[in-house]
Structures are given as C-alpha cells and as structure tokens.
Design an enzyme around this catalytic site. Structure first.
Site, PDB file in Angstrom:
ATOM      1  N   PHE A  31       0.810  -1.236   0.000  1.00 10.52           N
ATOM      2  CA  PHE A  31       0.000   0.000   0.000  1.00 10.52           C
ATOM      3  C   PHE A  31       0.838   1.278   0.000  1.00 10.52           C
ATOM      4  O   PHE A  31       0.338   2.347  -0.319  1.00 10.52           O
ATOM      5  CB  PHE A  31      -0.949   0.017   1.217  1.00 10.52           C
ATOM      6  CG  PHE A  31      -0.260   0.393   2.509  1.00 10.52           C
ATOM      7  CD1 PHE A  31       0.006   1.724   2.818  1.00 10.52           C
ATOM      8  CD2 PHE A  31       0.135  -0.578   3.423  1.00 10.52           C
ATOM      9  CE1 PHE A  31       0.655   2.069   4.005  1.00 10.52           C
ATOM     10  CE2 PHE A  31       0.783  -0.244   4.604  1.00 10.52           C
ATOM     11  CZ  PHE A  31       1.049   1.087   4.895  1.00 10.52           C
TER      12      PHE A  31
ATOM     13  N   LYS B 161      -1.201  -7.384  -9.027  1.00  9.26           N
ATOM     14  CA  LYS B 161      -2.242  -7.347  -7.991  1.00  9.26           C
ATOM     15  C   LYS B 161      -1.961  -6.166  -7.078  1.00  9.26           C
ATOM     16  O   LYS B 161      -1.003  -6.167  -6.305  1.00  9.26           O
ATOM     17  CB  LYS B 161      -2.278  -8.636  -7.166  1.00  9.26           C
ATOM     18  CG  LYS B 161      -3.572  -8.660  -6.345  1.00  9.26           C
ATOM     19  CD  LYS B 161      -3.494  -9.419  -5.052  1.00  9.26           C
ATOM     20  CE  LYS B 161      -2.894  -8.696  -3.895  1.00  9.26           C
ATOM     21  NZ  LYS B 161      -3.666  -7.574  -3.327  1.00  9.26           N
TER      22      LYS B 161
ATOM     23  N   GLU C  66      -5.137  -3.967  -1.830  1.00 13.44           N
ATOM     24  CA  GLU C  66      -6.575  -3.688  -1.749  1.00 13.44           C
ATOM     25  C   GLU C  66      -6.855  -2.370  -1.030  1.00 13.44           C
ATOM     26  O   GLU C  66      -7.952  -1.832  -1.109  1.00 13.44           O
ATOM     27  CB  GLU C  66      -7.323  -4.855  -1.094  1.00 13.44           C
ATOM     28  CG  GLU C  66      -6.866  -5.254   0.303  1.00 13.44           C
ATOM     29  CD  GLU C  66      -5.677  -6.225   0.320  1.00 13.44           C
ATOM     30  OE1 GLU C  66      -4.733  -6.041  -0.488  1.00 13.44           O
ATOM     31  OE2 GLU C  66      -5.679  -7.152   1.151  1.00 13.44           O
TER      32      GLU C  66
ATOM     33  N   SER D  44       5.327  -6.970   3.438  1.00 13.69           N
ATOM     34  CA  SER D  44       5.907  -7.302   4.743  1.00 13.69           C
ATOM     35  C   SER D  44       6.723  -8.602   4.651  1.00 13.69           C
ATOM     36  O   SER D  44       6.494  -9.438   3.760  1.00 13.69           O
ATOM     37  CB  SER D  44       4.785  -7.474   5.762  1.00 13.69           C
ATOM     38  OG  SER D  44       3.934  -8.521   5.340  1.00 13.69           O
TER      39      SER D  44
ATOM     40  N   CYS E  76       9.849   1.649   3.327  1.00 15.37           N
ATOM     41  CA  CYS E  76      10.745   0.560   3.720  1.00 15.37           C
ATOM     42  C   CYS E  76      12.162   1.086   3.900  1.00 15.37           C
ATOM     43  O   CYS E  76      13.019   0.370   4.400  1.00 15.37           O
ATOM     44  CB  CYS E  76      10.712  -0.557   2.700  1.00 15.37           C
ATOM     45  SG  CYS E  76      11.344  -0.027   1.124  1.00 15.37           S
TER      46      CYS E  76
ATOM     47  N   GLU F 207       9.412  -3.786  13.005  1.00 15.47           N
ATOM     48  CA  GLU F 207       9.108  -2.681  12.090  1.00 15.47           C
ATOM     49  C   GLU F 207       7.863  -1.967  12.607  1.00 15.47           C
ATOM     50  O   GLU F 207       6.817  -2.591  12.774  1.00 15.47           O
ATOM     51  CB  GLU F 207       8.850  -3.234  10.683  1.00 15.47           C
ATOM     52  CG  GLU F 207       8.548  -2.154   9.673  1.00 15.47           C
ATOM     53  CD  GLU F 207       8.423  -2.684   8.253  1.00 15.47           C
ATOM     54  OE1 GLU F 207       7.821  -3.756   8.051  1.00 15.47           O
ATOM     55  OE2 GLU F 207       8.929  -2.006   7.342  1.00 15.47           O
TER      56      GLU F 207
HETATM   57  P1  NAD Z   1       1.542  -6.646   3.188  1.00 19.04           P
HETATM   58  O1  NAD Z   1       2.581  -7.703   3.243  1.00 19.04           O
HETATM   59  O2  NAD Z   1       0.467  -6.660   4.197  1.00 19.04           O
HETATM   60  O3  NAD Z   1       0.797  -6.705   1.757  1.00 19.04           O
HETATM   61  C1  NAD Z   1       1.523  -6.740   0.549  1.00 19.04           C
HETATM   62  C2  NAD Z   1       0.682  -7.497  -0.489  1.00 19.04           C
HETATM   63  O4  NAD Z   1       0.474  -8.828  -0.034  1.00 19.04           O
HETATM   64  C3  NAD Z   1      -0.685  -6.877  -0.711  1.00 19.04           C
HETATM   65  O5  NAD Z   1      -0.953  -6.877  -2.086  1.00 19.04           O
HETATM   66  C4  NAD Z   1      -1.623  -7.794   0.076  1.00 19.04           C
HETATM   67  O6  NAD Z   1      -2.892  -7.895  -0.514  1.00 19.04           O
HETATM   68  C5  NAD Z   1      -0.921  -9.132   0.042  1.00 19.04           C
HETATM   69  N1  NAD Z   1      -1.140  -9.926   1.266  1.00 19.04           N
HETATM   70  C6  NAD Z   1      -1.341  -9.447   2.535  1.00 19.04           C
HETATM   71  N2  NAD Z   1      -1.468 -10.475   3.397  1.00 19.04           N
HETATM   72  C7  NAD Z   1      -1.328 -11.618   2.682  1.00 19.04           C
HETATM   73  C8  NAD Z   1      -1.343 -12.999   3.019  1.00 19.04           C
HETATM   74  N3  NAD Z   1      -1.535 -13.409   4.265  1.00 19.04           N
HETATM   75  N4  NAD Z   1      -1.168 -13.905   2.025  1.00 19.04           N
HETATM   76  C9  NAD Z   1      -0.955 -13.503   0.762  1.00 19.04           C
HETATM   77  N5  NAD Z   1      -0.937 -12.196   0.384  1.00 19.04           N
HETATM   78  C10 NAD Z   1      -1.116 -11.267   1.320  1.00 19.04           C
HETATM   79  O7  NAD Z   1       2.306  -5.252   3.164  1.00 19.04           O
HETATM   80  P2  NAD Z   1       1.681  -3.783   3.222  1.00 19.04           P
HETATM   81  O8  NAD Z   1       1.144  -3.555   4.592  1.00 19.04           O
HETATM   82  O9  NAD Z   1       0.788  -3.547   2.051  1.00 19.04           O
HETATM   83  O10 NAD Z   1       2.994  -2.904   2.980  1.00 19.04           O
HETATM   84  C11 NAD Z   1       3.871  -2.530   4.002  1.00 19.04           C
HETATM   85  C12 NAD Z   1       5.056  -3.467   4.074  1.00 19.04           C
HETATM   86  O11 NAD Z   1       5.738  -3.499   2.825  1.00 19.04           O
HETATM   87  C13 NAD Z   1       6.102  -3.015   5.091  1.00 19.04           C
HETATM   88  O12 NAD Z   1       6.567  -4.146   5.776  1.00 19.04           O
HETATM   89  C14 NAD Z   1       7.199  -2.429   4.225  1.00 19.04           C
HETATM   90  O13 NAD Z   1       8.491  -2.437   4.796  1.00 19.04           O
HETATM   91  C15 NAD Z   1       7.128  -3.324   3.042  1.00 19.04           C
HETATM   92  N6  NAD Z   1       7.758  -2.717   1.874  1.00 19.04           N
HETATM   93  C16 NAD Z   1       8.986  -3.186   1.524  1.00 19.04           C
HETATM   94  C17 NAD Z   1       9.641  -2.624   0.453  1.00 19.04           C
HETATM   95  C18 NAD Z   1      11.011  -3.107   0.071  1.00 19.04           C
HETATM   96  O14 NAD Z   1      11.522  -2.653  -0.924  1.00 19.04           O
HETATM   97  N7  NAD Z   1      11.645  -4.000   0.813  1.00 19.04           N
HETATM   98  C19 NAD Z   1       9.042  -1.587  -0.267  1.00 19.04           C
HETATM   99  C20 NAD Z   1       7.774  -1.154   0.107  1.00 19.04           C
HETATM  100  C21 NAD Z   1       7.137  -1.726   1.193  1.00 19.04           C
END
Ligand code: NAD
Length: 485
Positions: A150, A174, A177, A227, A282, A376
């Site tokens: 997000f 994808k 959401e 994450s 991140c 985090e």
């Molecule tokens: P998230 O992991 O909750 O969601 C990321 C994606 O995974 C979304 O599209 C979501 O729909 C999907 N998802 C969520 N839960 C899932 C599950 N149980 N099974 C399968 N798919 C699932 O992350 P977020 O809250 O959207 O974003 C924030 C996180 O992203 C932070 O941890 C941040 O550090 C990380 N991030 C990392 C980088 C990097 O370059 N390392 C860059 C941007 C964000």
C-alpha cells in the site's frame, strides 16, 4: 462514494470481477469512502493469464527498440498527468501532495531507465574456433506477476512495469486492496501510450489472488513487495511451484550518529527519514544508534521533529488500525522505561477527525531488546539507543533480522568506510537518511528484507526479467565463395 467501483483490467478493458465480495477504499486523510474494491476469484486471474498468454507471442518478439517507444510515450503521459496522479495517491494513501508529486517523479525516472534498455540488453558474440560462433541474447521470461504493497501506490508498481514489459514480458499485477485507484489510472496511461491489449492486466483482491498467482502453472515469475511475513510465504509458494521469485520484505533501518556529525544537517536528515511519508517507507529510519556525546544532536532532532505537523507537512498513516498499532508500540516502550522526548500519540487534525494521524515521535533510552527496537513500526517514530563505541553501534545494527538500509552520520571518511564494510544491509547511506540508489543502480536489501537473487530495479532487474539464450553456430567459411562461383 467519490469514485465508481474499482474494476479489474483485463485484455485492455475494465471488467467487473466475478465475485460480489468487496472491501471499502477509505481515505486515511479524512476517513471518507473513496470507492469499493472487488476481492476477485481465481477465475478472474485465469482470464488475465489467458489475455497475457494471447498477447505474449507478438509482444515478446517485437524488437526491443519498438517496445520501448511505448515507454517514451508513457513517460510524457506521466508528466502530463502528474498532478492528477499525485492527488489520487494522496487521497488513497494519505501522504502529502508534495510526497505524492515526488512519487510520480520517481515513476518518471524509472520509466527513463526502461527507455534505455535497448542500450543495456545487447548480447555478445565471439568466433570461438574457425567458422564457429557463440552468441548470447536476452529473451523474455514470459508471463510475470507483480504483487505490491500500500505504501507506494505508483512507485512500487513502476519498479516492475516498465522494465518487465520493455524486456518483452506480459504482466499481471495485484494492487494492494487498500490503494487500488492509482493503478487503474496507470492502466489507462499505458493504453494511451500504445501498449497492446493483454500485455498488462490488473487483478484486484487479497491473499486469494496472491496464492492463486503462486500456484498458476502459466505464470513464470513472481515479484512481491510487502511485509516480511508475506514475502516469505510468497517466496516459498512460488519457488515450490518452480517459479522465479524475488520477494522484498520489511525493514528496520538504523542510523548511526557519531559525535563529529554535522548537527543541523544530521537532525534534518534523521527527521526527514523517520517522518517522510509518515514513516511508511521501507527505507525510513526507525532506529538511531547514538555513539558517545551526541545529546546536542538529539536536542536538534527534537526541535526539528516539532516542526513536523500532522495534516500539513506530515500525512496520515494508512488506517485507524495502523494508528493504534503505532501508538501501542510507543506506550509499550514508555512502560518499559524508555523516555518519550516528542510524543505523537493522539494526533488530531482539525476538520479531519476521522483521519488516521500519528505525530512525529522521538523515543530515547530504548534498549535493543524492546519490541520498538526490534520490530518494524511503520510510522513516524524514531527509537534512540545508546552505544559507547562504533563497534557496539554496528553490532546493535547488525543484530536486527532485517537488512534493507543502514546509514552513518560523520565527517570522518575512515569511520564512514568502517561502517560501509561492516553494516549488514543492502543499501548504505553516508550522511544520507534515505539511501535509495537512483537509476541505473538497483534497489534491494539483504537478510529478511529480501528473498531471491538480484535486485528489483536498475540493471539487476534485467537479469530477473530475462533468460539468457546461448547459440553456437557453425558457418561454412567457403560457402559464400562456392555460391558466387
Ligand atoms: P503486506 O505484506 O500486508 O501486503 C503486501 C501485499 O500482499 C498486498 O498486495 C496484500 O494484498 C498481500 N497480502 C497481505 N497479506 C497476505 C497474506 N496473508 N497472504 C498472501 N498475500 C497477502 O504489506 P503492506 O502492509 O501492504 O505494505 C507494508 C510493508 O511493505 C512493510 O513491511 C514495508 O516495509 C514493506 N515494503 C517493503 C519494500 C522493500 O523494498 N523491501 C518496499 C515497500 C514496502
């Protein structure tokens, strides 16, 4: 509801998902309902994969110099619609307009890199023995899927879209959401830029679609950004199905501040890093290791932090749940004996009482064992830990499971080099609070911040999104002579 129902984008058209299940899309700025997003079913993904499969033969065989013409046009369309995109990002993600403009500018830079790909994918050729040539060329992987978080509704998708497509792949993405609106606008711009139907497809949804992507037999490669918990899950699922996978996870970026650091510059950088995009980057600094006598710098950090005001130069966090989670971390640290120097809890923006805000927060005397030091937080919070030596500071930094970024603030080149050599992180900053490598350099962390080989952007991404074909060709050196006679 400000915007109509979000739709999937398949084969160049917006279409309804096959399910009736939806989630609200709420603006974190004021709590208003922006739209609703469908939670698609596996059958919706199947349609998108079919569209990509149909488009792949023509797109993948088009000369790369022709393919990148789409991205030259896409770049000018991003420039044309920069303000409109920035408003959309701000509305659905909660970041400030200035941060949203910067995000679109970064998309433009990413696209410029994709436009240079023809200069970078040239193969090699060598006559290895008389009349025998070996040559290499880079060919597309096929159908790639991109799963995004997000926090950057435009930039993270554009880490993969221009490069993967310019290299001849077709894509299914994808969106998160929580922020599906910006990507729908990006689909329109790609279409206007002349991208053939089916090359780029969007399937909205949640973990159901993520799991279906990992399982789908016709998807060849998966990139994930989000994450660490989900990155590990996706990496395991996708590689179990023998797909290529690059999964970027969370972070806990440390800044080491030495007593000789320039006080004003350091304080400004620390605060910009921890509070930019409300700490939801991140690459945000969320831990600072203060080495020796740096209280004068900590004082300036507090002064700077107090200039960051929710609702003006500080945006919202993504939702009420995030606000509560961040406040809980602060309260727990306080209960464990840490000192809250600047307290961002219970931030309210007048007229936007239903928004989700946390003010900048500076916590001192944190110890490495506290949750606030290890996990985090993903909010505008910096935890300060104390160390007596540079080695102790590096050891605190390296005891963390993550390894996205690490920075050091000092005027001494030897100390800086010492940290660069020892910090266990993929991206290091010297007097830089957010050390994101600019194109053509690549983006990617280490340890539990990334699973898979190579990086997701820049030159490194070319290897991920292509396969190397090697041909060995024997020519008859006399053939031309015979034909002529
Ligand atoms: P998230 O992991 O909750 O969601 C990321 C994606 O995974 C979304 O599209 C979501 O729909 C999907 N998802 C969520 N839960 C899932 C599950 N149980 N099974 C399968 N798919 C699932 O992350 P977020 O809250 O959207 O974003 C924030 C996180 O992203 C932070 O941890 C941040 O550090 C990380 N991030 C990392 C980088 C990097 O370059 N390392 C860059 C941007 C964000």
């Amino acid at each position: 509801m400000k915007y109509p129902l979000v739709q999937n984008y398949i084969n160049g058209k917006f279409v309804n998902a096959g399910t009736g299940t939806t989630l609200p899309v709420i603006s974190p700025l004021d709590g208003n309902l922006l739209s609703v997003v469908p939670l698609s079913a596996t059958a919706d993904l199947d349609q998108a994969v079919e569209a990509a499969r149909a488009a792949l033969p023509v797109w993948s065989r088009m000369p790369v110099k022709e393919r990148v013409q789409v991205f030259f046009r896409y770049k000018t369309l991003l420039e044309r619609d920069l303000q409109q995109l920035a408003s959309l990002i701000s509305e659905e993600n909660g970041k400030t307009i200035g941060e949203s403009v910067a995000e679109v500018e970064k998309c433009i830079e990413l696209t410029e890199f994709a436009c240079s790909i023809p200069q970078l994918v040239t193969g090699e050729i060598l006559e290895v023995s008389k009349g025998v040539e070996c040559r290499t060329e880079r060919v597309p992987v096929g159908i790639v899927a991109s799963i995004v978080p997000f926090n950057f509704p435009a930039m993270v998708p554009n880490w993969t879209i221009p490069n993967a497509l310019a290299l001849g792949n077709c894509m299914i993405i994808k969106p998160s959401e929580k922020v599906p609106l910006t990507l729908a606008k990006i689909a329109l711009l790609l279409k206007e830029a002349g991208l053939p139907d089916g090359v780029f497809n969007i399937v909205n949804g949640d973990h159901t679609i993520v799991n279906a992507i990992c399982a789908h037999p016709s998807i060849h490669a998966v990139t994930f950004v989000g994450s660490t918990k989900v990155a590990k899950h996706v990496y395991r699922q996708a590689t179990q199905q023998l797909k290529l996978c690059l999964a970027l996870g969370g972070a806990k970026n440390h800044l080491i501040v030495l007593p000789d650091a320039k006080a004003d510059m350091t304080a400004q950088n620390v605060v910009a890093s921890m509070s930019g995009c409300a700490g939801q980057r991140c690459m945000a600094a969320s831990a600072m290791v203060a080495v020796g006598g740096v209280d004068h710098i900590i004082q300036k950090i507090c002064d700077e932090a107090k200039k960051v005001i929710p609702g003006t130069n500080l945006g919202a966090v993504i939702n009420k749940a995030a606000q509560q989670r961040i406040e809980q971390y602060i309260t727990e640290a306080e209960q464990q004996g840490a000192k809250i120097l600047v307290d961002g809890r219970k931030a309210v923006v007048e007229g936007k009482e239903d928004g989700s805000y946390v003010g900048p927060t500076v916590i001192d005397f944190v110890t490495p064992g506290m949750a606030v030091a290890k996990e985090e937080i993903f909010g505008p919070v910096i935890c300060i830990m104390r160390a007596d030596s540079l080695d102790e500071a590096i050891s605190i930094e390296n005891s963390n499971i993550y390894g996205n970024a690490a920075s050091v603030f000092t005027q001494n080149g030897s100390y800086a080099r010492y940290v660069i050599e020892r910090a266990s992180a993929g991206m290091i900053g010297v007097n830089v609070g957010v050390p994101v490598p600019r194109e053509p350099f690549s983006f990617g962390g280490w340890n539990e911040s990334k699973f898979g080989t190579g990086d997701i952007t820049g030159r490194s991404s070319i290897e991920f999104f292509t396969k190397l074909k090697k041909s060995t060709v024997k020519w008859n050196p006399e053939a031309g002579v015979n034909w002529m006679s």
